[in-house]
Scaffold this motif. Structure first.
Motif, PDB file in Angstrom:
ATOM      1  N   ARG A   1       0.827  -1.201   0.000  1.00 43.48           N
ATOM      2  CA  ARG A   1       0.000   0.000   0.000  1.00 43.48           C
ATOM      3  C   ARG A   1       0.866   1.259   0.000  1.00 43.48           C
ATOM      4  O   ARG A   1       0.573   2.229  -0.708  1.00 43.48           O
ATOM      5  N   THR A   2       1.938   1.233   0.783  1.00 43.74           N
ATOM      6  CA  THR A   2       2.849   2.382   0.822  1.00 43.74           C
ATOM      7  C   THR A   2       3.517   2.595  -0.527  1.00 43.74           C
ATOM      8  O   THR A   2       3.602   3.725  -1.022  1.00 43.74           O
ATOM      9  N   ASN A   3       3.985   1.512  -1.130  1.00 44.07           N
ATOM     10  CA  ASN A   3       4.625   1.620  -2.443  1.00 44.07           C
ATOM     11  C   ASN A   3       3.653   2.140  -3.498  1.00 44.07           C
ATOM     12  O   ASN A   3       4.036   2.935  -4.367  1.00 44.07           O
ATOM     13  N   ARG A   4       2.410   1.697  -3.423  1.00 51.24           N
ATOM     14  CA  ARG A   4       1.413   2.148  -4.395  1.00 51.24           C
ATOM     15  C   ARG A   4       1.159   3.647  -4.265  1.00 51.24           C
ATOM     16  O   ARG A   4       1.074   4.362  -5.268  1.00 51.24           O
ATOM     17  N   GLN A   5       1.055   4.129  -3.034  1.00 56.78           N
ATOM     18  CA  GLN A   5       0.818   5.555  -2.832  1.00 56.78           C
ATOM     19  C   GLN A   5       2.035   6.382  -3.243  1.00 56.78           C
ATOM     20  O   GLN A   5       1.892   7.462  -3.829  1.00 56.78           O
ATOM     21  N   LEU A   6       3.226   5.878  -2.950  1.00 56.57           N
ATOM     22  CA  LEU A   6       4.435   6.588  -3.372  1.00 56.57           C
ATOM     23  C   LEU A   6       4.527   6.652  -4.892  1.00 56.57           C
ATOM     24  O   LEU A   6       4.944   7.672  -5.460  1.00 56.57           O
ATOM     25  N   LEU A   7       4.127   5.582  -5.551  1.00 61.82           N
ATOM     26  CA  LEU A   7       4.152   5.567  -7.014  1.00 61.82           C
ATOM     27  C   LEU A   7       3.166   6.582  -7.588  1.00 61.82           C
ATOM     28  O   LEU A   7       3.476   7.285  -8.557  1.00 61.82           O
ATOM     29  N   ILE A   8       1.991   6.672  -6.985  1.00 58.01           N
ATOM     30  CA  ILE A   8       1.005   7.662  -7.436  1.00 58.01           C
ATOM     31  C   ILE A   8       1.554   9.073  -7.284  1.00 58.01           C
ATOM     32  O   ILE A   8       1.411   9.923  -8.176  1.00 58.01           O
ATOM     33  N   LEU A   9       2.217   9.329  -6.170  1.00 58.11           N
ATOM     34  CA  LEU A   9       2.795  10.655  -5.938  1.00 58.11           C
ATOM     35  C   LEU A   9       3.899  10.957  -6.943  1.00 58.11           C
ATOM     36  O   LEU A   9       4.001  12.078  -7.453  1.00 58.11           O
ATOM     37  N   ILE A  10       4.729   9.969  -7.233  1.00 53.55           N
ATOM     38  CA  ILE A  10       5.821  10.168  -8.191  1.00 53.55           C
ATOM     39  C   ILE A  10       5.272  10.514  -9.565  1.00 53.55           C
ATOM     40  O   ILE A  10       5.710  11.473 -10.216  1.00 53.55           O
ATOM     41  N   PHE A  11       4.289   9.738 -10.032  1.00 49.28           N
ATOM     42  CA  PHE A  11       3.709   9.981 -11.348  1.00 49.28           C
ATOM     43  C   PHE A  11       3.019  11.343 -11.404  1.00 49.28           C
ATOM     44  O   PHE A  11       3.162  12.095 -12.378  1.00 49.28           O
ATOM     45  N   THR A  12       2.266  11.670 -10.368  1.00 47.72           N
ATOM     46  CA  THR A  12       1.523  12.932 -10.359  1.00 47.72           C
ATOM     47  C   THR A  12       2.464  14.125 -10.375  1.00 47.72           C
ATOM     48  O   THR A  12       2.284  15.075 -11.155  1.00 47.72           O
ATOM     49  N   GLN A  13       3.470  14.090  -9.512  1.00 42.94           N
ATOM     50  CA  GLN A  13       4.413  15.199  -9.459  1.00 42.94           C
ATOM     51  C   GLN A  13       5.217  15.310 -10.749  1.00 42.94           C
ATOM     52  O   GLN A  13       5.477  16.416 -11.234  1.00 42.94           O
ATOM     53  N   ALA A  14       5.607  14.181 -11.310  1.00 42.97           N
ATOM     54  CA  ALA A  14       6.364  14.215 -12.561  1.00 42.97           C
ATOM     55  C   ALA A  14       5.515  14.789 -13.692  1.00 42.97           C
ATOM     56  O   ALA A  14       5.989  15.617 -14.483  1.00 42.97           O
ATOM     57  N   PHE A  15       4.255  14.372 -13.765  1.00 42.06           N
ATOM     58  CA  PHE A  15       3.367  14.840 -14.829  1.00 42.06           C
ATOM     59  C   PHE A  15       3.129  16.348 -14.723  1.00 42.06           C
ATOM     60  O   PHE A  15       3.254  17.085 -15.716  1.00 42.06           O
ATOM     61  N   LEU A  16       2.808  16.826 -13.527  1.00 43.35           N
ATOM     62  CA  LEU A  16       2.561  18.260 -13.346  1.00 43.35           C
ATOM     63  C   LEU A  16       3.830  19.080 -13.556  1.00 43.35           C
ATOM     64  O   LEU A  16       3.789  20.172 -14.135  1.00 43.35           O
ATOM     65  N   ALA A  17       4.959  18.556 -13.086  1.00 41.55           N
ATOM     66  CA  ALA A  17       6.223  19.276 -13.248  1.00 41.55           C
ATOM     67  C   ALA A  17       6.589  19.411 -14.721  1.00 41.55           C
ATOM     68  O   ALA A  17       7.082  20.464 -15.156  1.00 41.55           O
TER      69      ALA A  17
END
Length: 218
Positions: free
Chosen positions: A121-137
């Protein structure tokens, strides 16, 4: 440099989830410090070129027409935009692949416990954050690159007052949107991660409690 640090954190996450033991060994504090120092030194040394190609023209600090403009455009688009944000996106995809492989390995085992579920669950949430931040950046960086590149290319072109005002407004707007990129991680984490919100609330409660006890003791 902030984009580079974000890319390095994504790269570290990619290494830490690798199946290869050799690659996972690079996910350490000592390696991260050495890599950060080397990259920062490279960026500082390579950016000296800006001191050479920039000068005052008609009361405006801009690049020298011709070769100087080309150097700044290439340097900015490659080292400030393409490499950090492209690397961030690639590392996000590789991390996603690593996590899927990790989940498949866990699914084949019969001994799945609560700790394993929590890690997933932690890895899944971290992955979502990575993708979201990368996309917006990437979006915020691209609009800034387009605006800055256009401004540099047309810096020596004679323009009307109205055109100058419009371009100045758009340039300032792109700068504001660009700097939002450095302030958005907290809000992105709050919006997309229940784990981050829970950790943040716990930390704030602990901080308030400490301040309250400190005031009582005084």
């Amino acid at each position: 440099m902030a984009s580079t640090c974000l890319f390095l954190s994504t790269f570290d996450r990619c290494l830490s989830t690798s199946r290869n033991v050799h690659w996972r060994q690079f996910s350490s504090m000592s390696f991260a410090k050495r890599l950060l120092i080397l990259i920062m030194l490279f960026l500082l040394i390579s950016s000296v070129i800006c001191l050479i190609v920039y000068n005052l023209y008609n009361g405006i600090c801009t690049t020298t027409p011709g070769f100087g403009t080309i150097i700044v455009i290439v340097y900015g688009n490659v080292f400030i935009s393409l490499i950090p944000h492209g690397g961030m996106f690639i590392c996000s995809i590789v991390t996603w692949i690593h996590l899927r492989q990790m989940r498949n390995r866990v699914d084949t085992n019969s001994g799945i416990n609560n700790l394993t579920i929590l890690v997933q669950r932690t890895n899944r949430q971290l992955l979502i954050l990575i993708f979201t931040q990368a996309f917006l950046a990437i979006i915020l960086e691209v609009q800034r690159d387009i605006s800055a590149t256009y401004s540099l290319i047309t810096s020596s072109v004679k323009k009307s007052v109205e055109q100058q005002q419009i371009e100045y407004f758009l340039l300032q707007l792109s700068i504001i949107l660009y700097y939002i990129k450095f302030a958005m991680p907290f809000y992105v984490n709050c919006a997309f991660s229940t784990l981050f919100r829970k950790t943040f609330r716990t930390s704030m409660k602990s901080l308030i409690s400490r301040c309250f006890h400190l005031c009582q003791n005084n």
